[in-house]
Design a protein around this motif. Structure first.
Motif, short mmCIF file in Angstrom:
data_model
loop_
_atom_site.label_atom_id
_atom_site.label_comp_id
_atom_site.label_asym_id
_atom_site.label_seq_id
_atom_site.Cartn_x
_atom_site.Cartn_y
_atom_site.Cartn_z
N CYS A 1 41.09 108.70 -43.94
CA CYS A 1 42.23 108.34 -43.31
C CYS A 1 43.22 107.73 -44.43
CB CYS A 1 41.89 107.63 -42.07
SG CYS A 1 43.28 107.42 -40.81
N LYS A 2 42.54 106.96 -45.11
CA LYS A 2 43.54 106.14 -46.16
C LYS A 2 43.92 107.23 -47.20
CE LYS A 2 41.04 102.60 -47.82
NZ LYS A 2 39.89 101.95 -48.22
N THR A 3 43.11 108.26 -47.56
CA THR A 3 43.38 109.21 -48.24
C THR A 3 44.68 109.86 -48.07
OG1 THR A 3 41.14 109.33 -49.46
CG2 THR A 3 42.53 111.19 -49.76
N VAL A 4 44.73 110.40 -46.54
CA VAL A 4 45.57 111.19 -45.95
C VAL A 4 46.88 110.37 -45.83
CG1 VAL A 4 46.26 112.25 -43.80
CG2 VAL A 4 43.81 112.55 -44.83
N MET A 5 46.93 109.01 -45.49
CA MET A 5 47.97 108.00 -45.54
C MET A 5 48.61 107.86 -46.69
SD MET A 5 46.53 105.07 -42.96
CE MET A 5 48.06 104.25 -43.14
N ASP A 6 47.81 108.03 -47.71
CA ASP A 6 48.41 107.96 -49.36
C ASP A 6 48.91 109.11 -49.66
OD1 ASP A 6 48.70 106.92 -51.91
OD2 ASP A 6 46.98 107.59 -52.56
N ILE B 1 41.23 109.18 -35.09
CA ILE B 1 40.71 110.07 -34.14
C ILE B 1 40.98 111.69 -34.67
CG2 ILE B 1 41.15 111.29 -31.82
CD1 ILE B 1 41.45 108.48 -30.63
N ASP B 2 42.24 111.68 -35.33
CA ASP B 2 42.54 112.95 -35.94
C ASP B 2 41.69 113.43 -37.06
OD1 ASP B 2 44.59 113.45 -34.21
OD2 ASP B 2 46.23 112.88 -35.74
N VAL B 3 41.34 112.48 -37.86
CA VAL B 3 40.27 112.75 -39.08
C VAL B 3 39.04 113.01 -38.43
CG1 VAL B 3 39.17 111.49 -41.07
CG2 VAL B 3 41.61 111.04 -40.61
N PHE C 1 42.11 122.52 -35.76
CA PHE C 1 41.45 121.23 -34.84
C PHE C 1 41.23 121.62 -33.34
CE2 PHE C 1 43.28 118.72 -38.27
CZ PHE C 1 43.00 117.53 -37.91
N GLY C 2 40.27 121.22 -32.88
CA GLY C 2 39.77 121.44 -31.66
C GLY C 2 40.62 120.91 -30.58
N ILE C 3 41.27 120.00 -30.81
CA ILE C 3 42.36 119.42 -29.81
C ILE C 3 43.55 119.11 -30.53
CG2 ILE C 3 40.61 118.55 -28.19
CD1 ILE C 3 41.18 115.83 -29.28
N ALA C 4 44.65 119.10 -30.08
CA ALA C 4 46.13 118.78 -30.57
C ALA C 4 45.97 117.47 -31.33
CB ALA C 4 47.14 118.76 -29.74
N PRO C 5 46.39 117.43 -32.58
CA PRO C 5 46.33 116.14 -33.24
C PRO C 5 47.20 115.13 -32.48
CG PRO C 5 46.87 118.09 -35.05
CD PRO C 5 47.06 118.46 -33.32
N GLN C 6 46.72 113.98 -32.64
CA GLN C 6 47.55 112.83 -32.04
C GLN C 6 48.44 112.03 -33.08
OE1 GLN C 6 46.33 111.45 -28.84
NE2 GLN C 6 45.50 113.59 -29.04
N PHE D 1 48.81 113.27 -36.81
CA PHE D 1 48.90 114.02 -38.10
C PHE D 1 49.40 115.52 -37.56
CE2 PHE D 1 45.78 111.02 -40.31
CZ PHE D 1 46.93 110.23 -40.60
N GLY D 2 50.09 115.65 -36.61
CA GLY D 2 50.46 117.21 -36.10
C GLY D 2 51.42 117.46 -37.19
N GLY D 3 51.30 118.88 -37.78
CA GLY D 3 51.99 119.20 -38.83
C GLY D 3 51.50 119.12 -40.04
N ASN D 4 50.55 118.17 -40.16
CA ASN D 4 49.80 117.89 -41.34
C ASN D 4 48.22 118.16 -41.31
OD1 ASN D 4 52.06 116.82 -43.11
ND2 ASN D 4 52.06 115.48 -41.24
N GLU D 5 47.89 118.92 -40.70
CA GLU D 5 46.43 119.48 -40.57
C GLU D 5 45.78 119.77 -41.82
OE1 GLU D 5 48.38 120.37 -36.49
OE2 GLU D 5 48.84 120.56 -38.65
N ASP D 6 46.55 120.49 -42.79
CA ASP D 6 46.00 121.17 -43.95
C ASP D 6 45.61 119.92 -45.06
OD1 ASP D 6 48.67 120.34 -44.02
OD2 ASP D 6 49.03 121.90 -45.81
N VAL D 7 46.59 118.60 -45.03
CA VAL D 7 46.22 117.86 -45.65
C VAL D 7 44.98 116.89 -45.20
CG1 VAL D 7 47.17 115.49 -46.40
CG2 VAL D 7 48.74 117.26 -46.00
N VAL D 8 44.82 116.73 -44.08
CA VAL D 8 43.58 116.35 -43.38
C VAL D 8 42.31 116.89 -43.76
CG1 VAL D 8 42.47 115.56 -41.27
CG2 VAL D 8 44.79 115.34 -41.34
N PHE D 9 42.56 118.33 -43.55
CA PHE D 9 41.25 119.26 -43.84
C PHE D 9 40.86 119.28 -45.56
CE2 PHE D 9 41.81 121.83 -39.88
CZ PHE D 9 40.61 121.53 -39.37
N LYS D 10 41.88 119.18 -46.35
CA LYS D 10 41.66 119.05 -47.52
C LYS D 10 41.04 117.88 -48.00
CE LYS D 10 44.09 119.05 -52.26
NZ LYS D 10 45.52 119.34 -52.87
N ALA D 11 41.23 116.86 -47.31
CA ALA D 11 40.65 115.29 -47.65
C ALA D 11 39.33 115.37 -47.24
CB ALA D 11 41.50 114.07 -47.15
N ILE D 12 39.09 116.04 -46.16
CA ILE D 12 37.73 116.02 -45.51
C ILE D 12 36.65 116.97 -46.62
CG2 ILE D 12 36.35 117.06 -43.76
CD1 ILE D 12 38.67 116.09 -41.90
#
Length: 618
Positions: A324-329, A365-367, A381-386, A388-399
């Motif tokens: 989450c810290k990485t995505v926020m950065d 929760i999104d992460v 995402f299994g459910i709609a992001p709370q 980070f909507g529109g930035n799912e790719d950034v989340v997946f990349k960090a994961i």
């Protein structure tokens, strides 16, 4: 010769005998005005105390806790060896003159309903507090090296001298607040300095069973501290202090206040803080503030403990937090783009004390949702992001870069706990709904945090822990500003009252939440130097561990029925005689043993009635 003639002749002979032996007996100068005499030591005598004999007409004036002066008189040289100061700690007990108390002469008339009361006297015990001496033109009490001689005169101390000996004199600049009247003496106020840095920033314990009068004591202290300009915060778990803005309507309280020359009144400046979504305990409060907490205030350690998750899920939470810290950065949420100040701040954050700035529960929760999808090899995402909507790719990349471990079930378990926390609706979705802690530090304000409508103890503990940390942080900032230059405003003393402290800091909870406890310990230790004092209030003191009792320097002890608790307190609180400890189990409601760091000795106090309205009264 008649009987009258014989009596007159006997009187003449007695007078002649008296004249031949120095005249009519006159009490020595050193004894005049005395109310008792010291007696010879009995087999049960103890070091540091002396027995006294009291004439019948003086018994009522020497109740337990009276302060006296013993003038040690040398009968051979007829000089005074020294003046001792002591306190009556036992008695006075009535004892018949010239016979045993269980003599048949006394028993028989009583059992046959006759009245026979012989002349009697009082017997008591005085604990020697020290010996008077002159230092720098002032009379002070120093440790005694000897004991008073037998048959030395005993004098009652005057009001002013009692206050000096017990340390009850509080200068006006230290803003004295009145706790009540000292038992055993008339019209002696027990005062506590609201502004003296060596007293109330050293934390207070208000202990006692239900019905002992704790609520009356606490509400009176709160009101008087605020009147002296302190900022007061009350964590109210039962909702009983929510109506403190109003004067008391209780007829008994009003009469008792009038008897002491006191008036009814409510808090002049007060605010009732209610978690948004909960019902206020007092809906008629004129200044209700609905609030949410800031998730970014919670450190990862405290969050782990609050969620109460197993070890596998703790590892998942740690991974999710870092992602989450990485995505926020990368999304420039924090640190903000181009902000060197925030970039430097991010390097210096102590994650043992606080969370990550601007992080929200929804982001976390999104992460976790993304991690669940990743373990199932899904690209969405299994459910709609709370958040980070529109930035799912950034989340997946960090994961993917984190190379997370664990199967989906540990991630699902963590996700369930985070959603449970979200449903509690503790945390703000936007900055405007966050609690304004800065307002709580307003001089003279009483801020009541209403927790009565929160059933789960862990939710109340989250609120208490995070508001405590924010208060401490704000006070630190004010203190640092004051230290940097005299032009900054003075630091307002802050007093924080924590009701039901046994729920927040019980031995079991400390074992479960060591990070939370360490956070409170840091607040307690730093607060002492920054005019931030904690007051722990509980009717179950046996549940407080030694680690918490060790933080307390000032005590107000109401009725305590648990002998084990009394034994623990004996090891902590010095200067209390055995008789007073024994009386704790039967103290009347409204009476308490008070011990503060400015006092030379603990005293029993008849606490003043509360002038403000309470919704629930012990």
């Amino acid at each position: 010769m008649t009987a009258n003639d014989k009596a007159a002749a006997a009187t003449v002979r007695l007078a002649a005998t008296a004249n031949e032996n120095g005249g009519i007996y006159e009490e020595p100068e050193a004894y005049r005005g005395s109310c008792a005499r010291t007696t010879f030591d009995r087999p049960s005598a103890k070091d540091g105390s002396v027995g006294i004999l009291i004439p019948e007409d003086e018994i009522a004036g020497l109740p337990r806790q009276s302060l006296v002066k013993v003038r040690s008189y040398d009968r051979r040289s007829k000089t005074v060896d020294g003046d001792y100061v002591g306190m009556v700690v036992a008695g006075p007990f009535a004892e018949p003159d010239a016979m045993d108390a269980d003599a048949p002469t006394l028993k028989l008339p009583a059992v046959h309903r006759a009245v026979l009361t012989p002349k009697f006297h009082g017997v008591g015990s005085v604990e020697i507090l020290g010996m008077e001496t002159e230092v720098g033109g002032k009379t002070v009490v120093v440790p005694a090296q000897r004991r008073p001689a037998p048959n030395s005169p005993v004098f009652l101390l005057g009001k002013d001298r009692i206050q000096q000996v017990l340390g009850l004199v509080v200068e006006r600049e230290n803003k004295p607040i009145r706790l009540g009247l000292m038992n055993g003496t008339a019209d002696i106020e027990v005062l506590v300095p609201a502004a003296q840095k060596s007293v109330l920033p050293r934390h207070v314990g208000v202990l006692g069973t239900t019905g002992g009068g704790k609520s009356t004591t606490v509400s009176g202290m709160v009101l008087r501290l605020a009147k002296e300009g302190n900022a007061v915060v009350v964590f109210d778990t039962e909702g009983e202090y929510a109506a403190m803005c109003e004067p008391t309507e209780d007829a008994v309280m009003r009469r008792l206040l009038a008897d002491r020359g006191l008036s009814t009144e409510g808090a002049g400046d007060s605010a009732l803080y209610v978690l948004d979504g909960c019902d206020p305990a007092y809906d008629d409060h004129p200044n209700k503030e609905f609030y949410k907490l800031d998730f970014a205030d919670i450190s990862i350690g405290v969050l782990t403990e609050l969620l109460d998750i197993p070890e596998a899920q703790q590892s998942r939470l740690s991974d999710a937090y870092d992602i989450c810290k990485t995505v926020m950065d990368r999304l420039e949420i924090y640190p903000a783009k181009g902000s060197r100040e925030e970039q430097q701040e991010a390097l210096e954050i102590d994650e043992l004390e606080t969370g990550w700035p601007r992080m929200t529960l929804e982001m976390l929760i999104d992460v976790v949702s993304g991690a669940i999808s990743h373990t199932q090899k899904l690209t969405e995402f299994g459910i709609a992001p709370q958040a980070f909507g529109g930035n799912e790719d950034v989340v997946f990349k960090a994961i993917k870069e984190k190379n997370i471990e664990g199967n989906k079930y540990s991630w699902l378990g963590l996700n369930k706990k985070l959603w449970k926390l979200k449903r509690a609706k503790l945390f703000a979705a936007n900055p405007r709904s966050k609690i304004n802690v800065q307002e709580m530090l307003t001089p003279g304000r009483v801020s009541i945090v209403d927790l009565h409508d929160m059933d789960a103890p862990y939710l109340r503990n989250i609120v208490i822990a995070q508001i405590l940390r924010r208060l401490q942080s704000c006070q630190e900032t004010k203190y640092a500003a004051r230290q940097s230059g005299p032009e900054a405003p003075p630091v307002t003393p802050v007093n924080i009252f924590i009701e039901e402290a046994h729920e927040f800091l019980s031995e079991r909870r400390i074992r479960q939440m060591p990070n939370l406890f360490e956070q409170v310990v840091r607040i307690a230790r730093r607060g002492r130097k920054r005019h931030l004092g904690l007051v722990f209030i509980t009717q179950l003191p046996g549940h407080l561990p030694d680690e918490v009792l060790g933080l307390i320097n000032n005590w107000i002890l109401h009725k305590i029925g648990d002998a084990n608790v009394v034994q623990r307190l004996k090891k902590i609180l010095s200067g209390v005689d055995d008789g007073t400890w024994s009386s704790l189990t039967n103290l009347p409601s409204g009476h308490a043993l008070a011990s503060f760091t400015h006092m030379t000795r603990p005293v029993t106090v008849s606490v003043d009635p509360t002038p403000c309205k309470l919704l629930m009264v012990d």
